[in-house]
Design an enzyme around this catalytic site. Structure first.
Site, PDB file in Angstrom:
ATOM      1  N   SER A 117       0.862  -1.190   0.000  1.00  0.00           N
ATOM      2  CA  SER A 117       0.000   0.000   0.000  1.00  0.00           C
ATOM      3  C   SER A 117       0.896   1.237   0.000  1.00  0.00           C
ATOM      4  CB  SER A 117      -0.917   0.010   1.227  1.00  0.00           C
ATOM      5  OG  SER A 117      -0.149  -0.094   2.408  1.00  0.00           O
ATOM      6  N   LYS A 118       0.312   2.370  -0.188  1.00  0.00           N
ATOM      7  CA  LYS A 118       1.049   3.636  -0.113  1.00  0.00           C
ATOM      8  C   LYS A 118       0.023   4.743   0.035  1.00  0.00           C
ATOM      9  CE  LYS A 118       5.435   4.830  -0.798  1.00  0.00           C
ATOM     10  NZ  LYS A 118       6.519   3.868  -0.619  1.00  0.00           N
TER      11      LYS A 118
END
Ligand code: GLU
Length: 432
Positions: A117-118
């Site tokens: 994720s980011k």
């Protein structure tokens, strides 16, 4: 022209969309290399969840400002979503998507039980006061709510964020969790300060992991790092720690650069003094008046190793043609564009790809998460031994696979990561 015909009037893709397309194409290429089933390739071509939040913050002057934040959860088949938070004025949705994809691949490659994720907030953290930065962080955390969690999605530092910000996220999350479960929430973020549950060795982990890759690269060339020269672009966490570790190993840092400009010094810089200056002033600007150089001069400088440790898309065709180095070791995420990579490889310049070279950060994040879960605190030596083993093992696997398949190290690294993901999908299949 038909009013509905937009073929010729679509706006050109912006830089972040182009970045996303590059990563999607890279995954698709590696998917062909490892014969990834079509349905898995299509799952990986988009993130699972795209969260966008807009939240108000009261500024020091009493006014209110609306901020935009993102959290992109790409894939969690291997384990909880994992990846950094970026505070930068250019943070965009497609940029976060690309970076989240890179995290899925990175975690699978380095063999830790996390997905990818980011996220981030579109803001310039340098232009905010300490109090404003804290309120932005807390309101962002509150806006994300249960979209993050210690077994679900675990943020960490990235460009423009640090341990202090992680501690504010942890504190906000704990204070909004149910009373009795509060103390089980510390591992909702990694990269915290030591006092608040961080791990020994996390701050320099990305740099240390990169240096392990460099050591292996030199060993393969029948040489050592001592006496080599290096250029470092970016003097934040990754760039400064890499420069300091390398200079202790006898590598001369002959050029540095950041968003304010470039400096060249054939005698080598005092990397520790420069790091102190950056800590105090926020950039390399004003460190010395003697050695300033243009961006082109920096890229053209002869050295053994080039370490991009700033933002994505720094090395295009033009820069790749200028460069006079033997190796590019990617401390940043995706600093080399495909056209740049083609030129570098055709000129015989080696590339250690980001998902391998900078995987040390998320690897020690994993150790921090494990320590928090067990209420343990490992000695620095234990963290360092584990990290060295993980990095060297991954480096070996990538070079062996690249030899076996006669492909670039990047394709090999992506391929190995996809093989791991492929096996899990083959066994779990698709629900329902
Ligand atoms: N932001 C770092 C990266 O791009 C670290 C992520 C983490 O520790 O979760 O790999």
């Amino acid at each position: 022209m038909d009013a509905m015909d937009t073929r010729n009037s679509a706006p050109p893709p912006d830089e972040s969309t182009h970045f996303l397309n590059i990563i999607q194409a890279q995954i698709a290429r590696a998917a062909r290399l490892v014969e990834l089933p079509e349905h898995v390739a299509s799952i990986l071509s988009q993130p699972k969840n795209e969260i966008i939040v807009n939240f108000p913050v009261q500024m020091d002057d009493g006014s209110y400002r609306l901020f935009k934040g993102y959290r992109i959860q790409h894939n969690n088949i291997v384990g909880p979503y994992k990846g950094g938070l970026r505070f930068h004025s250019d943070t965009r949705l497609d940029e976060c998507k690309a970076l989240a994809m890179i995290m899925t691949i990175k975690c699978a490659l380095i063999d830790i039980p996390f997905g990818g994720s980011k996220g981030g907030v579109k803001c310039d953290p340098r232009a905010l006061s300490e109090g404003e930065l804290m309120r932005v962080t807390r309101r962002f955390t509150h806006a994300l709510g249960s979209n993050i969690g210690p077994e679900y999605d675990i943020p960490a530092p990235d460009v423009g964020t640090n341990a202090k910000i992680m501690v504010w996220i942890m504190d906000t999350f704990m204070n909004t969790a149910g009373t009795t479960g509060r103390n089980a929430q510390t591992r909702v973020v990694t990269g915290k300060t030591l006092e608040c549950g961080g791990s020994q060795g996390r701050e320099k982990a990305t740099a240390q992991g990169l240096v392990h890759c460099l050591t292996e690269w030199a060993r393969d060339k029948g040489t050592s790092l001592e006496g080599k020269t290096a250029l470092v672009q970016g003097y934040g966490n990754v760039g400064s720690h890499t420069a300091m570790i390398l200079s202790r190993m006898g590598v001369s840092i002959v050029g540095v650069g950041d968003h304010t400009g470039y400096l060249l010094n054939p005698e080598g810089f005092n990397t520790h003094r420069l790091a102190d200056h950056v800590k105090k002033t926020g950039s390399i600007q004003g460190y010395t008046t003697n050695h300033s150089a243009t961006r082109d001069e920096f890229f053209s400088q002869k050295a053994d190793i080039f370490i991009p440790a700033a933002l994505q898309n720094q090395i295009g065709e033009r820069e790749a043609k200028l460069m006079q180095v033997q190796l590019v070791a990617e401390g940043a995420n995706s600093p080399t564009m495909p056209e740049g990579e083609a030129v570098l490889l055709s000129r015989g310049i080696d590339i250690i790809p980001d998902i391998l070279a900078n995987a040390g950060g998320v690897t020690v994040s994993y150790y921090e998460w494990v320590q928090n879960g067990r209420n343990e605190s490992w000695e620095l030596e234990e963290v360092e031994t584990r990290l060295e083993h993980a990095m060297k093992r991954a480096y070996r696997r990538v070079t062996n696979y690249a030899d076996e398949r006669s492909c670039s190290m990047r394709d090999a690294a992506y391929g190995l990561a996809l093989l791991r993901i492929k096996q899990i999908y083959e066994q779990r299949k698709i629900f329902p």
